[in-house]
Write a protein that holds these residues in place. Structure first.
Motif, PDB file in Angstrom:
ATOM      1  N   TYR A   1       0.900  -1.168   0.000  1.00  0.00           N
ATOM      2  CA  TYR A   1       0.000   0.000   0.000  1.00  0.00           C
ATOM      3  C   TYR A   1       0.931   1.208   0.000  1.00  0.00           C
ATOM      4  O   TYR A   1       1.430   1.629   1.029  1.00  0.00           O
ATOM      5  N   THR A   2       1.190   1.749  -1.182  1.00  0.00           N
ATOM      6  CA  THR A   2       2.334   2.647  -1.336  1.00  0.00           C
ATOM      7  C   THR A   2       1.992   4.143  -1.243  1.00  0.00           C
ATOM      8  O   THR A   2       0.930   4.568  -1.673  1.00  0.00           O
ATOM      9  N   PHE A   3       2.956   4.862  -0.698  1.00  0.00           N
ATOM     10  CA  PHE A   3       2.933   6.326  -0.726  1.00  0.00           C
ATOM     11  C   PHE A   3       4.196   6.838  -1.425  1.00  0.00           C
ATOM     12  O   PHE A   3       4.376   8.030  -1.564  1.00  0.00           O
ATOM     13  N   TYR A   4       5.104   5.911  -1.785  1.00  0.00           N
ATOM     14  CA  TYR A   4       6.461   6.348  -2.148  1.00  0.00           C
ATOM     15  C   TYR A   4       6.990   5.766  -3.456  1.00  0.00           C
ATOM     16  O   TYR A   4       7.439   6.479  -4.316  1.00  0.00           O
TER      17      TYR A   4
ATOM     18  N   ALA B   1      -8.484   7.743  -3.751  1.00  0.00           N
ATOM     19  CA  ALA B   1      -7.886   7.193  -4.970  1.00  0.00           C
ATOM     20  C   ALA B   1      -6.921   6.074  -4.605  1.00  0.00           C
ATOM     21  O   ALA B   1      -6.928   4.992  -5.209  1.00  0.00           O
ATOM     22  N   ARG B   2      -6.091   6.324  -3.597  1.00  0.00           N
ATOM     23  CA  ARG B   2      -5.141   5.280  -3.159  1.00  0.00           C
ATOM     24  C   ARG B   2      -5.917   4.046  -2.682  1.00  0.00           C
ATOM     25  O   ARG B   2      -5.553   2.913  -2.969  1.00  0.00           O
ATOM     26  N   PHE B   3      -6.997   4.304  -1.930  1.00  0.00           N
ATOM     27  CA  PHE B   3      -7.811   3.193  -1.421  1.00  0.00           C
ATOM     28  C   PHE B   3      -8.413   2.406  -2.574  1.00  0.00           C
ATOM     29  O   PHE B   3      -8.368   1.174  -2.600  1.00  0.00           O
ATOM     30  N   ASN B   4      -8.997   3.122  -3.549  1.00  0.00           N
ATOM     31  CA  ASN B   4      -9.664   2.438  -4.659  1.00  0.00           C
ATOM     32  C   ASN B   4      -8.691   1.611  -5.496  1.00  0.00           C
ATOM     33  O   ASN B   4      -9.093   0.645  -6.141  1.00  0.00           O
ATOM     34  N   ILE B   5      -7.422   2.002  -5.503  1.00  0.00           N
ATOM     35  CA  ILE B   5      -6.440   1.273  -6.305  1.00  0.00           C
ATOM     36  C   ILE B   5      -5.721   0.187  -5.484  1.00  0.00           C
ATOM     37  O   ILE B   5      -5.414  -0.883  -5.995  1.00  0.00           O
ATOM     38  N   ASN B   6      -5.472   0.474  -4.204  1.00  0.00           N
ATOM     39  CA  ASN B   6      -4.591  -0.410  -3.416  1.00  0.00           C
ATOM     40  C   ASN B   6      -5.225  -1.035  -2.171  1.00  0.00           C
ATOM     41  O   ASN B   6      -4.504  -1.613  -1.350  1.00  0.00           O
TER      42      ASN B   6
ATOM     43  N   ASP C   1      -6.593  -3.669  -1.287  1.00  0.00           N
ATOM     44  CA  ASP C   1      -6.280  -5.071  -0.943  1.00  0.00           C
ATOM     45  C   ASP C   1      -4.993  -5.184  -0.140  1.00  0.00           C
ATOM     46  O   ASP C   1      -4.754  -6.194   0.521  1.00  0.00           O
ATOM     47  N   LEU C   2      -4.148  -4.151  -0.234  1.00  0.00           N
ATOM     48  CA  LEU C   2      -2.822  -4.225   0.395  1.00  0.00           C
ATOM     49  C   LEU C   2      -2.775  -3.562   1.762  1.00  0.00           C
ATOM     50  O   LEU C   2      -1.707  -3.467   2.371  1.00  0.00           O
ATOM     51  N   LEU C   3      -3.913  -3.080   2.250  1.00  0.00           N
ATOM     52  CA  LEU C   3      -3.957  -2.495   3.590  1.00  0.00           C
ATOM     53  C   LEU C   3      -3.718  -3.578   4.637  1.00  0.00           C
ATOM     54  O   LEU C   3      -4.023  -4.761   4.400  1.00  0.00           O
ATOM     55  N   CYS C   4      -3.243  -3.186   5.819  1.00  0.00           N
ATOM     56  CA  CYS C   4      -3.102  -4.171   6.894  1.00  0.00           C
ATOM     57  C   CYS C   4      -4.499  -4.574   7.380  1.00  0.00           C
ATOM     58  O   CYS C   4      -5.489  -3.868   7.121  1.00  0.00           O
ATOM     59  N   ASP C   5      -4.580  -5.681   8.088  1.00  0.00           N
ATOM     60  CA  ASP C   5      -5.890  -6.213   8.500  1.00  0.00           C
ATOM     61  C   ASP C   5      -6.667  -5.221   9.364  1.00  0.00           C
ATOM     62  O   ASP C   5      -7.884  -5.081   9.235  1.00  0.00           O
ATOM     63  N   GLU C   6      -5.950  -4.528  10.255  1.00  0.00           N
ATOM     64  CA  GLU C   6      -6.616  -3.569  11.154  1.00  0.00           C
ATOM     65  C   GLU C   6      -7.254  -2.440  10.349  1.00  0.00           C
ATOM     66  O   GLU C   6      -8.364  -1.993  10.650  1.00  0.00           O
TER      67      GLU C   6
END
Lengths: 153, 435
Positions: free
Chosen positions: B225-228, B276-281, B283-288
């Motif tokens: 889940y990238t910012f960089y 936008a980041r959420f809609n694209i990524n 699936d890669l967020l941590c479980d919490e």
């Protein structure tokens, strides 16, 4: 460990006189050894972050560019209670922060420093540029000497 | 039954800089809907010309009082690409940790100080202190920790001083990192409290949807889940664009209602930022963080711009957990003192990071002595202007019967949801002395 006295220079040094607070702070920093009890911070356009920088200090000195309806280059020393904001954006934002509102919030949270002194400097030019105007530059020694008198308890 | 509207929000509050909302309707017929940006341009691109490659990140950090780390990091990545500078794994990890602190600073500020007053029906955060002191104290605690976190890694809360092309001038000690990690672990309960508080007032978020394109970074190697790191991705295509081609994404253009440039890619507007980041990524967020999204029924494909604030909250949860793990990795690898060696050469390079409010591009060209010949920057808020306008055009006809005050309130909340940063280079006092 936070020092009990904070000297904060505010402003954007890329916007000519708007950065006067940072320019003065840099001059004061050259003599910072004389004041081991004081912390000197270039707070830039930190905005509401000022709330954290001032919290639970004994004394805070804020240096900032200010429209005060005086002549360009004028230095005014005042305490927050003596001034009222006439800023159009008189509510909190991130960078367009209103220092007087931040101080009010600090008081409501019960962490306002016992003494706050604000030094306002009336600008001549607020426009893109790295340097302050000549009118303010000529008074730099005066600004530093006046503000230094307050760096004590 | 026709409705009349005459809304003219000059100088919208609780956003960065100056934006106006103008809506006119007569007898139910909408005559005008405009999102205007009258802010004066600030010419930072011209200001860095002639400066050494070593100074660029310091100068551009002053563009913004809140995205200063993102500006510095985008710039430094561009400089390193132009000059062919490689960085160590340690530098890469510490930059991530620094960048996460800025996301936390900015998100907690936006959720807590700027958006929360709308949820609680307060004009600003100052009166909210008396109305809900525990809530404000929780927000202030989270925000304060994020500030101290930036202080530690960036050398300063705003306008970082520890980063240089190729590395760091000063790195934290292992003891300081352990202390930060403990603080973060102890703050997770505050983040969860904040999520519960926002959930309790989430009904204040308007239920409005408009399908649009979402654009953010996407990192596949390793999936993060990238910012960089990563390429430029869009919900309109499976084909990601390399950062060096960012101009083909932004396609900046001028419009007469704004002094800022607007942007469009596959359709007439796109949106950047947390949603936008959420809609694209997502699936890669941590479980919490996934659990927090579930609490708010936030799902991939969400096209309600008001939910951007909720996506920021979800990212806060993710950032805390990701940072705790990242500190473990840094400590396991061990911190070493690294010397940076740069061989100056002529070149051009682009760099990109996700600023808290969306994808941010920088590009520079240098001569053989490392002197800057040209610069180009594209900030997230400019990429959102067209999308804000299109949202307003769809929203106003839907709510026109709710009356002028309700329409004004929903439009103001809409703009604030984008967390725009229109201008942050000036902040001065404007005061009158009491008699």
């Amino acid at each position: 460990m936070k020092k009990e006295l904070l000297v904060a220079g505010l402003g954007n040094p890329l916007m000519s006189d708007e950065g006067i607070g940072v320019h003065i702070l840099n001059r004061l920093l050259q003599d910072s050894d004389k004041y081991p009890f004081a912390e000197f911070i270039d707070a830039g356009t930190a905005g509401i972050n000022l709330l954290h920088l001032i919290s639970n200090r004994k004394k805070v000195i804020i240096i900032d560019c200010a429209y005060m309806n005086t002549g360009p280059g004028t230095l005014k020393r005042f305490v927050p209670e003596e001034a009222e904001t006439i800023k159009k954006l008189a509510v909190q934002s991130l960078h367009e922060a209103d220092i007087l509102k931040i101080i009010e919030m600090s008081a409501l949270l019960g962490e306002k420093p016992r003494e706050i002194i604000i030094f306002g400097i009336e600008p001549q030019a607020v426009e893109p540029g790295n340097n302050i105007s000549r009118k303010l530059e000529e008074k730099m020694i005066f600004y530093v000497s006046e503000i230094s008198k307050d760096i004590r308890f | 039954m026709g409705k009349n509207l005459n809304i003219n929000v000059h100088h919208l509050t609780r956003v960065e800089g100056h934006g106006n909302i103008v809506v006119n309707a007569k007898d139910g017929r909408i005559e005008k809907i405009r999102w205007e940006v009258p802010e004066a341009p600030r010419f930072f691109e011209a200001m860095v010309r002639g400066h050494s490659y070593e100074d660029i990140q310091t100068i551009v950090s002053r563009i913004c009082g809140i995205c200063s780390i993102s500006h510095s990091l985008s710039a430094i990545k561009a400089v390193e690409n132009a000059l062919g500078i490689e960085v160590s794994e340690q530098t890469d990890m510490l930059r991530h940790l620094m960048h996460y602190s800025e996301q936390m600073q900015s998100h907690s500020l936006h959720i807590g100080y700027l958006a929360a007053p709308d949820f609680f029906g307060a004009p600003s955060v100052v009166p909210l202190v008396s109305k809900a002191i525990d809530v404000v104290k929780t927000i202030v605690r989270i925000h304060r920790i994020a500030n101290e976190w930036s202080d530690l890694v960036a050398g300063r809360t705003t306008h970082p001083v520890t980063i240089i092309p190729g590395g760091f001038t000063k790195v934290p000690t292992p003891e300081q990192l352990v202390q930060l990690q403990n603080t973060l672990k102890n703050t997770i309960k505050d983040i969860n409290t904040l999520a519960d508080v926002v959930l309790s007032v989430a009904s204040a978020l308007p239920k409005f949807e408009r399908e649009t394109e979402y654009v953010s970074l996407k990192q596949t190697n390793p999936p993060t889940y990238t910012f960089y790191h990563g390429d430029i991705a869009s919900t309109d295509t499976d084909k990601a664009m390399p950062v060096k081609n960012w101009q083909k994404v932004a396609n900046e253009y001028m419009t007469e209602q704004s002094t800022a440039k607007w942007a469009k890619w596959h359709r007439e507007s796109y949106m950047v930022g947390a949603i936008a980041r959420f809609n694209i990524n997502a699936d890669l967020l941590c479980d919490e963080a996934k659990q927090t999204a579930k609490m708010f029924s936030l799902k991939k494909g969400c096209c309600n711009p008001y939910m951007n604030t909720i996506a920021q909250l979800v990212e806060c949860v993710h950032l805390f957990h990701a940072s705790i793990k990242l500190i473990d990795r840094i400590l396991t690898k061990g911190l070493v003192s690294e010397k940076v060696k740069v061989k100056v050469r002529a070149g051009r390079g682009a760099g990109c990071t996700e600023a808290p409010r969306g994808i941010l591009f920088h590009e520079y060209e240098f001569d053989k002595n490392g002197k800057c010949l040209a610069a180009d920057m594209c900030i997230p808020t400019n990429q959102n202007h067209a999308n804000i306008q299109k949202d307003m055009e769809k929203l106003v006809p839907q709510i026109i019967d709710e009356g002028e005050d309700a329409v004004r309130q929903k439009l103001e909340m809409l703009v604030r949801a984008y967390d725009p940063c229109i201008s942050c280079s000036t902040h001065m006092l404007d005061i009158r002395f009491k008699k």
